[in-house]
Design an enzyme around this catalytic site. Structure first.
Site, PDB file in Angstrom:
ATOM      1  N   ASP A  71     -12.259  -6.454  -0.821  1.00 26.34           N
ATOM      2  CA  ASP A  71     -12.438  -5.404  -1.824  1.00 26.34           C
ATOM      3  C   ASP A  71     -12.191  -5.951  -3.227  1.00 26.34           C
ATOM      4  OD1 ASP A  71      -9.699  -5.784  -1.414  1.00 26.34           O
ATOM      5  OD2 ASP A  71      -9.353  -3.812  -0.580  1.00 26.34           O
ATOM      6  N   ASP A 140      -0.845   4.975   3.094  1.00 26.33           N
ATOM      7  CA  ASP A 140      -1.619   6.163   3.482  1.00 26.33           C
ATOM      8  C   ASP A 140      -2.627   5.858   4.587  1.00 26.33           C
ATOM      9  OD1 ASP A 140      -3.564   4.695   2.163  1.00 26.33           O
ATOM     10  OD2 ASP A 140      -3.989   6.212   0.633  1.00 26.33           O
ATOM     11  N   HIS A 142      -4.832   3.316   4.661  1.00 26.81           N
ATOM     12  CA  HIS A 142      -6.104   2.672   4.310  1.00 26.81           C
ATOM     13  C   HIS A 142      -6.130   1.222   4.801  1.00 26.81           C
ATOM     14  CE1 HIS A 142      -4.264   1.515   0.171  1.00 26.81           C
ATOM     15  NE2 HIS A 142      -4.510   0.375   0.764  1.00 26.81           N
ATOM     16  N   GLU A 147      -9.901   4.705   1.845  1.00 26.55           N
ATOM     17  CA  GLU A 147      -8.857   5.711   1.735  1.00 26.55           C
ATOM     18  C   GLU A 147      -9.080   6.838   2.755  1.00 26.55           C
ATOM     19  OE1 GLU A 147      -6.312   5.083   0.183  1.00 26.55           O
ATOM     20  OE2 GLU A 147      -6.514   4.666  -1.941  1.00 26.55           O
TER      21      GLU A 147
HETATM   22  C1  GLP Z   1      -4.144  -2.899  -1.101  1.00 26.14           C
HETATM   23  C2  GLP Z   1      -5.396  -3.632  -0.627  1.00 26.14           C
HETATM   24  C3  GLP Z   1      -5.437  -3.733   0.865  1.00 26.14           C
HETATM   25  C4  GLP Z   1      -4.029  -3.972   1.343  1.00 26.14           C
HETATM   26  C5  GLP Z   1      -3.210  -2.726   1.134  1.00 26.14           C
HETATM   27  C6  GLP Z   1      -1.730  -2.916   1.412  1.00 26.14           C
HETATM   28  O1  GLP Z   1      -4.265  -2.152  -2.201  1.00 26.14           O
HETATM   29  N1  GLP Z   1      -6.644  -3.221  -1.111  1.00 26.14           N
HETATM   30  O2  GLP Z   1      -6.329  -4.747   1.271  1.00 26.14           O
HETATM   31  O3  GLP Z   1      -4.025  -4.303   2.683  1.00 26.14           O
HETATM   32  O4  GLP Z   1      -3.461  -2.158  -0.125  1.00 26.14           O
HETATM   33  O5  GLP Z   1      -1.147  -3.653   0.374  1.00 26.14           O
HETATM   34  P1  GLP Z   1       0.188  -4.514   0.532  1.00 26.14           P
HETATM   35  O6  GLP Z   1      -0.152  -5.601   1.482  1.00 26.14           O
HETATM   36  O7  GLP Z   1       0.469  -5.017  -0.842  1.00 26.14           O
HETATM   37  O8  GLP Z   1       1.206  -3.579   1.041  1.00 26.14           O
END
Ligand code: GLP
Length: 265
Positions: A71, A140, A142, A147
């Site tokens: 992404d 949440d 995702h 989302e």
């Molecule tokens: C982010 C990314 C995801 C990631 C998730 C969890 O914003 N777009 O690819 O897996 O949210 O983030 P983190 O690993 O920092 O907890």
């Protein structure tokens, strides 16, 4: 799905790095490139540290790997340090021998974002699809930036972040949720499901509810990660805190403890 509850972050990172390394070495014997799916966020950072260490100390080479990001934020200036392309360069690409030209991400700066999404899908397909996709999970539920409410068969497209996600990611933007871009391009859930092996990492109690839904909840767009239950080869690597709300944690521990060592992930 295989759920592994790891006793340390180091062992969690080692398991994911082992899966990458095994794939890279297998492909080298077949003279074929590896296609890696890379995630940003905090969850995979220790894996990138471990891959960098193996590159430096043990000669692991990613010279024949190609990579696709999950992404990208929309509208960040080309030189912004929190563009996911910049983050992955910093966290992995520059620390190993991965060719920067072989690393791709959705173009969040494109004038025509719809065309950029279609081009990205085409590029993944032209590479033969993703062999191993690293994933995190949002509080949440995702995955990538799909989302709650995301279509379970979605493809790469523009999405709007929830206020929860902007809050969660504010730590990368000076602690200001309003500085987190509201829009992103993200691989869809349908796109992610086409990767041949999914390795999802989660750490910390904040992920406990999302992890419980992912592993033991009903498949629903309310918790987008639950669609991964349909994948034939999903590995979920958790620390004790992220696993804290799993009803069948003892079963997962026993299954892992009695798994034949030769099987790998
Ligand atoms: C982010 C990314 C995801 C990631 C998730 C969890 O914003 N777009 O690819 O897996 O949210 O983030 P983190 O690993 O920092 O907890």
């Amino acid at each position: 799905m295989e759920v592994v509850i790891c006793d340390s972050h180091a062992s969690q990172a080692r398991l994911a790095a082992d899966a990458v390394e095994r794939l890279v070495r297998d492909r080298a014997t077949q003279d074929r490139d590896v296609v890696l799916g890379l995630a940003t966020g905090s969850s995979p950072l220790a894996v990138y540290d471990e891959l960098a260490r193996r590159h430096t100390e043990e000669g692991l080479s990613l010279a024949h790997a190609r990579a696709f990001l999950l992404d990208e934020y929309v509208g960040l200036p080309a030189d912004h340090p929190e563009r996911y392309r910049a983050v992955i360069d910093r966290e992995l690409v520059r620390r190993v021998d991965l060719d920067p030209a072989a690393v791709h991400g959705p173009d969040g700066a494109a004038e025509d974002l719809t065309a950029a999404c279609a081009d990205y899908e085409a590029a993944i397909a032209a590479a033969g699809g993703v062999d191993l996709q690293l994933l995190g999970i949002g509080t949440d539920g995702h995955v990538a930036f799909n989302e709650p409410g995301s279509s379970l068969g979605s493809r790469t497209r523009l999405k709007t972040l929830t206020s929860q996600t902007r809050q969660d990611n504010a730590r990368f933007f000076g602690g200001r949720p309003e500085a987190v871009p509201p829009h992103v391009l993200t691989q869809g859930l349908g796109t992610i499901l086409e990767a041949r092996h999914l390795v999802l990492l989660a750490q910390g109690t904040a992920k406990g509810e999302a992890v419980r839904e992912l592993v033991e909840g009903a498949v629903s767009a309310r918790w987008p990660a639950t669609v991964l239950q349909h994948h034939p080869h999903l590995t979920v690597l958790l620390d004790e805190d992220a696993a804290g709300r799993l009803e069948l944690a003892d079963h997962y521990r026993e299954a892992w403890a009695t798994k034949p060592a030769w099987q790998g992930l």
